[in-house]
Design a protein around this motif. Sequence first.
Motif, PDB file in Angstrom:
ATOM      1  N   ALA A  17       0.869  -1.174   0.000  1.00  0.00           N
ATOM      2  CA  ALA A  17       0.000   0.000   0.000  1.00  0.00           C
ATOM      3  C   ALA A  17       0.903   1.220   0.000  1.00  0.00           C
ATOM      4  O   ALA A  17       2.029   1.171   0.456  1.00  0.00           O
ATOM      5  CB  ALA A  17      -0.903   0.010   1.231  1.00  0.00           C
ATOM      6  N   GLY A  18       0.389   2.332  -0.528  1.00  0.00           N
ATOM      7  CA  GLY A  18       1.240   3.505  -0.657  1.00  0.00           C
ATOM      8  C   GLY A  18       2.164   3.343  -1.835  1.00  0.00           C
ATOM      9  O   GLY A  18       1.818   2.806  -2.874  1.00  0.00           O
ATOM     10  N   SER A  19       3.400   3.794  -1.694  1.00  0.00           N
ATOM     11  CA  SER A  19       4.356   3.701  -2.786  1.00  0.00           C
ATOM     12  C   SER A  19       5.667   3.190  -2.233  1.00  0.00           C
ATOM     13  O   SER A  19       5.782   2.842  -1.072  1.00  0.00           O
ATOM     14  CB  SER A  19       4.557   5.084  -3.420  1.00  0.00           C
ATOM     15  N   SER A  20       6.691   3.141  -3.096  1.00  0.00           N
ATOM     16  CA  SER A  20       7.992   2.700  -2.637  1.00  0.00           C
ATOM     17  C   SER A  20       8.924   3.886  -2.408  1.00  0.00           C
ATOM     18  O   SER A  20      10.134   3.759  -2.504  1.00  0.00           O
ATOM     19  CB  SER A  20       8.607   1.713  -3.646  1.00  0.00           C
TER      20      SER A  20
ATOM     21  N   ASP B 220       0.788   8.192   1.952  1.00  0.00           N
ATOM     22  CA  ASP B 220      -0.288   7.290   1.559  1.00  0.00           C
ATOM     23  C   ASP B 220      -0.061   5.894   2.115  1.00  0.00           C
ATOM     24  O   ASP B 220      -0.556   4.910   1.564  1.00  0.00           O
ATOM     25  CB  ASP B 220      -0.400   7.224   0.030  1.00  0.00           C
ATOM     26  N   SER B 221       0.671   5.802   3.203  1.00  0.00           N
ATOM     27  CA  SER B 221       0.946   4.516   3.823  1.00  0.00           C
ATOM     28  C   SER B 221      -0.106   4.183   4.872  1.00  0.00           C
ATOM     29  O   SER B 221      -0.391   4.991   5.761  1.00  0.00           O
ATOM     30  CB  SER B 221       2.333   4.520   4.481  1.00  0.00           C
ATOM     31  N   ASP B 222      -0.673   2.990   4.782  1.00  0.00           N
ATOM     32  CA  ASP B 222      -1.634   2.566   5.799  1.00  0.00           C
ATOM     33  C   ASP B 222      -0.952   2.367   7.145  1.00  0.00           C
ATOM     34  O   ASP B 222      -1.607   2.400   8.186  1.00  0.00           O
ATOM     35  CB  ASP B 222      -2.367   1.293   5.356  1.00  0.00           C
TER      36      ASP B 222
ATOM     37  N   GLY C 197      -5.588  -7.296   7.594  1.00  0.00           N
ATOM     38  CA  GLY C 197      -4.616  -8.199   8.188  1.00  0.00           C
ATOM     39  C   GLY C 197      -3.402  -7.403   8.626  1.00  0.00           C
ATOM     40  O   GLY C 197      -2.823  -6.669   7.823  1.00  0.00           O
ATOM     41  N   TYR C 198      -3.007  -7.543   9.891  1.00  0.00           N
ATOM     42  CA  TYR C 198      -1.890  -6.730  10.369  1.00  0.00           C
ATOM     43  C   TYR C 198      -1.222  -7.366  11.589  1.00  0.00           C
ATOM     44  O   TYR C 198      -1.843  -8.052  12.393  1.00  0.00           O
ATOM     45  CB  TYR C 198      -2.343  -5.304  10.717  1.00  0.00           C
ATOM     46  N   ALA C 199       0.063  -7.134  11.675  1.00  0.00           N
ATOM     47  CA  ALA C 199       0.844  -7.408  12.874  1.00  0.00           C
ATOM     48  C   ALA C 199       1.756  -6.204  13.058  1.00  0.00           C
ATOM     49  O   ALA C 199       2.309  -5.686  12.080  1.00  0.00           O
ATOM     50  CB  ALA C 199       1.662  -8.692  12.733  1.00  0.00           C
ATOM     51  N   ALA C 200       1.904  -5.745  14.298  1.00  0.00           N
ATOM     52  CA  ALA C 200       2.647  -4.509  14.518  1.00  0.00           C
ATOM     53  C   ALA C 200       3.458  -4.573  15.800  1.00  0.00           C
ATOM     54  O   ALA C 200       3.074  -5.253  16.763  1.00  0.00           O
ATOM     55  CB  ALA C 200       1.695  -3.308  14.566  1.00  0.00           C
TER      56      ALA C 200
ATOM     57  N   GLY D 193       1.452  -6.041   6.904  1.00  0.00           N
ATOM     58  CA  GLY D 193       0.090  -6.349   6.512  1.00  0.00           C
ATOM     59  C   GLY D 193      -0.515  -5.239   5.687  1.00  0.00           C
ATOM     60  O   GLY D 193       0.193  -4.429   5.075  1.00  0.00           O
ATOM     61  N   ASN D 194      -1.835  -5.182   5.672  1.00  0.00           N
ATOM     62  CA  ASN D 194      -2.536  -4.165   4.913  1.00  0.00           C
ATOM     63  C   ASN D 194      -3.894  -3.906   5.545  1.00  0.00           C
ATOM     64  O   ASN D 194      -4.629  -4.838   5.863  1.00  0.00           O
ATOM     65  CB  ASN D 194      -2.723  -4.617   3.457  1.00  0.00           C
TER      66      ASN D 194
END
Length: 507
Positions: A77-80, A125-127, A167-170, A102-103
């Motif tokens: 998600a977002g860009s590089s 634009d990063s989740d 879905g995420y882990a942080a 995740g996203n």
Amino acid sequence: MCGIVGVVSHQPVNQLLYDALLLLQHRGQDAAGIATNHSSMFAMHKANGLVRDVFRTRNMRTLQGNSGIGHCRYPTAGSSSEEEAQPFYVNAPFGITLAHNGNLTNWEQLKEEMFKNDRRHINTDSDSEVLLNVLAHEIQKATVDISIDAETIFQAVTVLMRRVRGGYAAVAQIAGVGLLAFRDPYGIRPLCLGINETEQGNEYLIASESVALEGMGFRFVRDIAPGETVFIDNDKQLHTRQCADNPSLNPCVFEFVYLARPDSVIDGASVYSTRLKMGEYLAKKIQREGLADDIDVVMPIPDSSRPAAIQLALALGKEYREGFIKNRYIGRTFIMPGQAARKKSVRQKLNAIPDEFKDKVVLLVDDSIVRGTTSREIVQMARDSGAKKVIFASAAPPVIYPNVYGIDMPTRDELIAHGRTVEEVCREITADALVYQDIEALKQAISDVNPELTSFEASCFDGVYITGDVSREYLDKLENERNNPTKAAKPEDAGRSQLNLNLANEG
């Protein structure tokens, strides 16, 4: 797909975080970053590139402190851009850093809520930055006075899990307070806890995969449960709490197929053992389809498919040979951004040994076929090396649906199996025959290793989105934005999707 790590130690952690990220490098090769905490002050360095290229001696010297977090990124998600390398940081409340794997499926809605209701500005634009700001906002709301404790953390994450979808882990660190980690209520993305018992007291390491714990000398304790939050305070006391309303374990099957290292254990299942089982089930299907008798030799496409190929050859009673030699200094082609980069890198990454192919019917075994670029090039390499016939086998089912939980499979156009029959895919990759694993056999291969695993996130294969919030309109919008980055999906385009999905929220 990214790699995350968090550590609380009695010693400086900069080298430990660096080494742990090297062990997780397979999870992301686009960018890397480390943030440490010393005397309630954060030090951070991050940039695009491999771990070994991002950090120099001068950078490591600035990363002081006995606790910290690290991240290696593969953008979904977002860009590089370098601005979206992780960890992210906010200065209020207290100062928080966060790294995320995740996203988030509702990150755009959350970003709007952050601006309109919570008065928080999201700069990228990063989740992941959205997730950090949701966490910071909920911690601020839960904090009664200037003090903060485990109960405050758990209250904040409980609300976060009600707001955030996907879905995420942080892992996150609060300046002068401690380190926390949490996993989404469905347990889609992996996260595990390790301990090192020293004379000075316990040290803790949290990482995406168990291989990072063991490689750093930490003893694997357990996987962090879906919806669970782990908090390690400044006194190195461990606190845990279930923060989700209705947690359930649904690990991503693609972790076992491709993403994770074979020497990792995810949710009680050895990745290596599950891949051996995939080979056994794939051998049975090859026999059912009457292809076994013609095969002279079985070859893996290194490296992820090697366990499946070994077990498949054993089950069929066929010779196993290494026909391709891999250049280990080329990145994993699946996680390279752009079709042109993937196609160019295949011949740089793999080189054939002609004597192993000449005048033989060769069964090539790969872990999966996603875009088909690599498969087509490899089949041609086998023919150029003298193979009489090339049979291609995938240890995974056809990838026909977008993935929205942290794997870069967002559009139908990029998936070779979408809208095509097996015979059509076979012609596309120019093989003489093609065999895919059955979806139930794939799930059973994992359940055979750990019978307690009975439910999985397998949306890229079966189209079932377990979080219940992924609609056809949502997928259309993702595809439109991917194909037209400057143009958002029009409202009148909603509902025109040709996808044939078993959306969980539609029963």
